[in-house]
Design a protein around this motif. Structure first.
Motif, PDB file in Angstrom:
ATOM      1  N   LEU A  30       0.897  -1.182   0.059  1.00 25.58           N
ATOM      2  CA  LEU A  30      -0.141   0.016  -0.083  1.00 25.58           C
ATOM      3  C   LEU A  30       0.943   1.184  -0.012  1.00 25.58           C
ATOM      4  O   LEU A  30       0.505   2.227  -0.644  1.00 25.58           O
ATOM      5  CB  LEU A  30      -0.950   0.059   1.122  1.00 25.58           C
ATOM      6  CG  LEU A  30      -2.206  -0.608   1.155  1.00 25.58           C
ATOM      7  CD1 LEU A  30      -3.119   0.257   0.071  1.00 25.58           C
ATOM      8  CD2 LEU A  30      -2.151  -2.031   0.716  1.00 25.58           C
ATOM      9  N   GLY A  31       2.110   1.157   0.583  1.00 25.65           N
ATOM     10  CA  GLY A  31       2.887   2.473   0.534  1.00 25.65           C
ATOM     11  C   GLY A  31       2.262   3.584   1.545  1.00 25.65           C
ATOM     12  O   GLY A  31       1.915   4.808   1.022  1.00 25.65           O
ATOM     13  N   PRO A  32       1.924   3.386   2.844  1.00 21.85           N
ATOM     14  CA  PRO A  32       1.199   4.410   3.465  1.00 21.85           C
ATOM     15  C   PRO A  32       2.098   5.497   3.746  1.00 21.85           C
ATOM     16  O   PRO A  32       3.466   5.484   3.743  1.00 21.85           O
ATOM     17  CB  PRO A  32       1.003   3.404   4.999  1.00 21.85           C
ATOM     18  CG  PRO A  32       2.115   2.551   5.002  1.00 21.85           C
ATOM     19  CD  PRO A  32       2.394   2.155   3.516  1.00 21.85           C
ATOM     20  N   SER A  33       1.585   6.656   3.796  1.00 27.59           N
ATOM     21  CA  SER A  33       2.454   7.974   3.849  1.00 27.59           C
ATOM     22  C   SER A  33       2.692   8.229   5.580  1.00 27.59           C
ATOM     23  O   SER A  33       2.051   7.889   6.242  1.00 27.59           O
ATOM     24  CB  SER A  33       1.636   9.232   3.355  1.00 27.59           C
ATOM     25  OG  SER A  33       1.123   9.055   1.971  1.00 27.59           O
ATOM     26  N   ALA A  34       3.810   8.826   5.796  1.00 27.07           N
ATOM     27  CA  ALA A  34       4.192   9.291   6.919  1.00 27.07           C
ATOM     28  C   ALA A  34       3.007  10.253   7.533  1.00 27.07           C
ATOM     29  O   ALA A  34       2.389  11.146   6.950  1.00 27.07           O
ATOM     30  CB  ALA A  34       5.485  10.249   7.029  1.00 27.07           C
ATOM     31  N   GLY A  35       2.486   9.876   8.598  1.00 24.26           N
ATOM     32  CA  GLY A  35       1.416  10.501   9.536  1.00 24.26           C
ATOM     33  C   GLY A  35       0.118   9.773   9.305  1.00 24.26           C
ATOM     34  O   GLY A  35      -1.059  10.287   9.929  1.00 24.26           O
ATOM     35  N   ASP A  36       0.050   8.893   8.310  1.00 21.89           N
ATOM     36  CA  ASP A  36      -1.203   8.030   8.154  1.00 21.89           C
ATOM     37  C   ASP A  36      -1.637   7.562   9.510  1.00 21.89           C
ATOM     38  O   ASP A  36      -0.692   6.842  10.194  1.00 21.89           O
ATOM     39  CB  ASP A  36      -1.021   7.011   7.243  1.00 21.89           C
ATOM     40  CG  ASP A  36      -1.215   7.468   5.641  1.00 21.89           C
ATOM     41  OD1 ASP A  36      -1.359   8.710   5.464  1.00 21.89           O
ATOM     42  OD2 ASP A  36      -1.363   6.714   4.816  1.00 21.89           O
ATOM     43  N   ARG A  37      -2.796   7.616   9.943  1.00 22.85           N
ATOM     44  CA  ARG A  37      -3.583   7.006  11.015  1.00 22.85           C
ATOM     45  C   ARG A  37      -4.028   5.634  10.873  1.00 22.85           C
ATOM     46  O   ARG A  37      -4.634   5.460   9.660  1.00 22.85           O
ATOM     47  CB  ARG A  37      -4.685   7.909  11.518  1.00 22.85           C
ATOM     48  CG  ARG A  37      -4.416   9.339  12.098  1.00 22.85           C
ATOM     49  CD  ARG A  37      -5.309   9.767  12.941  1.00 22.85           C
ATOM     50  NE  ARG A  37      -5.362   9.034  14.307  1.00 22.85           N
ATOM     51  CZ  ARG A  37      -6.297   9.213  15.210  1.00 22.85           C
ATOM     52  NH1 ARG A  37      -7.336  10.019  14.749  1.00 22.85           N
ATOM     53  NH2 ARG A  37      -6.250   8.542  16.042  1.00 22.85           N
ATOM     54  N   VAL A  38      -3.418   4.660  11.508  1.00 24.11           N
ATOM     55  CA  VAL A  38      -3.918   3.262  11.294  1.00 24.11           C
ATOM     56  C   VAL A  38      -4.285   2.580  12.641  1.00 24.11           C
ATOM     57  O   VAL A  38      -3.709   2.725  13.666  1.00 24.11           O
ATOM     58  CB  VAL A  38      -2.405   2.536  10.921  1.00 24.11           C
ATOM     59  CG1 VAL A  38      -2.579   0.760  10.680  1.00 24.11           C
ATOM     60  CG2 VAL A  38      -1.709   3.018   9.766  1.00 24.11           C
TER      61      VAL A  38
END
Length: 332
Positions: A253-261
Motif C-alpha cells: 500500500l505504501g502508507p504515507s508518514a502521518g497516516d492513522r492506522v
C-alpha cells in the motif's frame, strides 16, 4: 489481588518521542501487576537493570514459567493443554492481565483512520474480527479510508474447521481453501457483502513460506477492502508472523508518514501486536498506530465463546514481553 490501575502501553502516535516510548515500555515492564506475577512464581523483579536487560530477564523468566506452548511441543495456541493453577494465583493472573491490557474490551481511541487493519489468527477469530470491523464501519464508530485483512498461508487444522461457524443469515458463504487467508477472505465476503473480487494476484508455484496473495474488493457504499497473505521474511526457517503481515501490507500500500492506522485483533493479543505495529509501522513508515481488541459480546452466530484460562493470559504476557524487547532493541 484486585484493584490494579491500568498500565497503558505507549501510543503509536507520530509525535511520541523515543524517550517517551522507552519510558512507557519500561513502565509496563516494571509495573506492580507484573511484579506481583513474578513474585507469585517465586522470584523478584530486578530493579537496577537497564531496560533492555530487564526485558531479557523477563524473557528468560517467562520462558521457564509461562511458555505453555513449548511445554506442549511448540503447538498452536488452541492446542495447548490447559495448565491448572492454584485458584489464588489464577485470580491474580486475571486481575493483572486486565491491568496490563490483555482483557477488555477497550474503546477505539479515535474515529477517523486512513487504514483499518484486521489481523488474522485462528479460523473463527478471522470471521469474528472481520465481522467486528464491518460493525465498526457500519455503525459509524470508525471512518476508514481503506480496510485490509492481513493473513498468511498457514494451513487450517481440522480442529479449527470444526469450530468455524458462519452466521445463519450468511449461510451461502463457503470457505474456498484450507489456509488462514481463506478464512480471512470468507470473513470479508460474509461481513462486507462483497462476493466477487475486482483484482487478484498471487505468487507463482506451490504454497510455501514464500507464497503471497492479494485480493481486492469494492463493496458498495464502503471503503475498498483488501485481503493479503504475507510471505515470511525468513522463509527457510518459519512461516509468516504478525510483523511480516505488517511489512507486506506496507510494501503493497505504501502508507504515507502521518497516516492513522487502526489495528484490530483480539484483546488478549493487543499488547504484543501493538508493540509489533509500533516497531514496524510507526518506526518504519511514520504511521500513527492505535490497536484495539474486538468486543465478542456484540457478535452472534459464530459459535459459543471459548473461555480463556489463566495460563493463556500468562502465555500472551510472555508474548508482550518478547515484543517489547524487540521494540526496545530497535529503539537502541
Amino acid at each position: 489481588m484486585s484493584g490494579y490501575q491500568p498500565v497503558p502501553l505507549p501510543s503509536g502516535a507520530g509525535a511520541t518521542s523515543r524517550d517517551d516510548l522507552v519510558a512507557g515500555l519500561t513502565g509496563w515492564a516494571r509495573s506492580r501487576p507484573l511484579r506481583d506475577l513474578v513474585a507469585a512464581f517465586g522470584a523478584e523483579l530486578p530493579d537496577r537493570l537497564a531496560p533492555a536487560e530487564l526485558l531479557g530477564w523477563l524473557d528468560d523468566f517467562s520462558a521457564r514459567h509461562w511458555d505453555f506452548r513449548s511445554r506442549n511441543g511448540a503447538v498452536e495456541r488452541d492446542e495447548v493443554v490447559e495448565t491448572a493453577l492454584d485458584p489464588a494465583v489464577a485470580e491474580l493472573v486475571r486481575s493483572a492481565a486486565g491491568a496490563l491490557g490483555l482483557a477488555g474490551p477497550r474503546p477505539v481511541p479515535g474515529r477517523r483512520y486512513d487504514h483499518l487493519l484486521v489481523l488474522g489468527g485462528l479460523a473463527r477469530s478471522c470471521l469474528q474480527r472481520t465481522a467486528y470491523a464491518a460493525r465498526l464501519v457500519d455503525t459509524g464508530a470508525v471512518e476508514a479510508g481503506e480496510i485490509a485483512a492481513l493473513g498468511s498461508f498457514r494451513p487450517l487444522r481440522p480442529a479449527e474447521l470444526q469450530r468455524l461457524h458462519v452466521p445463519a443469515d450468511r449461510h451461502r458463504m463457503r470457505l474456498d481453501g484450507g489456509y488462514e487467508v481463506d478464512a480471512m477472505d470468507l470473513g470479508i465476503r460474509a461481513a462486507f457483502g462483497c462476493p466477487t473480487t475486482v483484482e487478484q494476484r498471487r505468487s507463482a508455484g506451490g504454497i510455501d513460506h514464500r507464497s503471497w496473495s492479494v485480493a481486492v474488493y469494492r463493496p458498495p457504499g464502503r471503503p475498498v477492502v483488501r485481503v493479503l497473505a504475507a510471505p515470511s521474511t525468513e522463509p527457510a526457517t518459519r512461516r509468516a508472523h504478525t510483523s511480516d503481515t505488517y511489512h507486506f501490507w506496507a510494501a503493497e500500500l505504501g502508507p504515507s508518514a502521518g497516516d492513522r492506522v487502526l489495528v484490530l485483533t483480539s484483546q488478549i493479543y493487543v499488547p504484543f501486536q501493538h508493540c509489533d505495529a509500533i516497531r514496524t509501522l510507526t518506526l518504519g513508515y511514520g504511521c500513527q498506530v492505535d490497536t484495539v481488541g474486538l468486543d465478542p459480546a456484540v457478535l452472534s452466530g459464530y459459535g459459543p465463546a471459548e473461555p480463556l484460562g489463566a495460563d493463556r493470559y500468562l502465555q500472551e504476557i510472555r508474548s508482550a514481553i518478547r515484543s517489547i524487547g524487540n521494540l526496545l532493541s530497535v529503539l537502541g
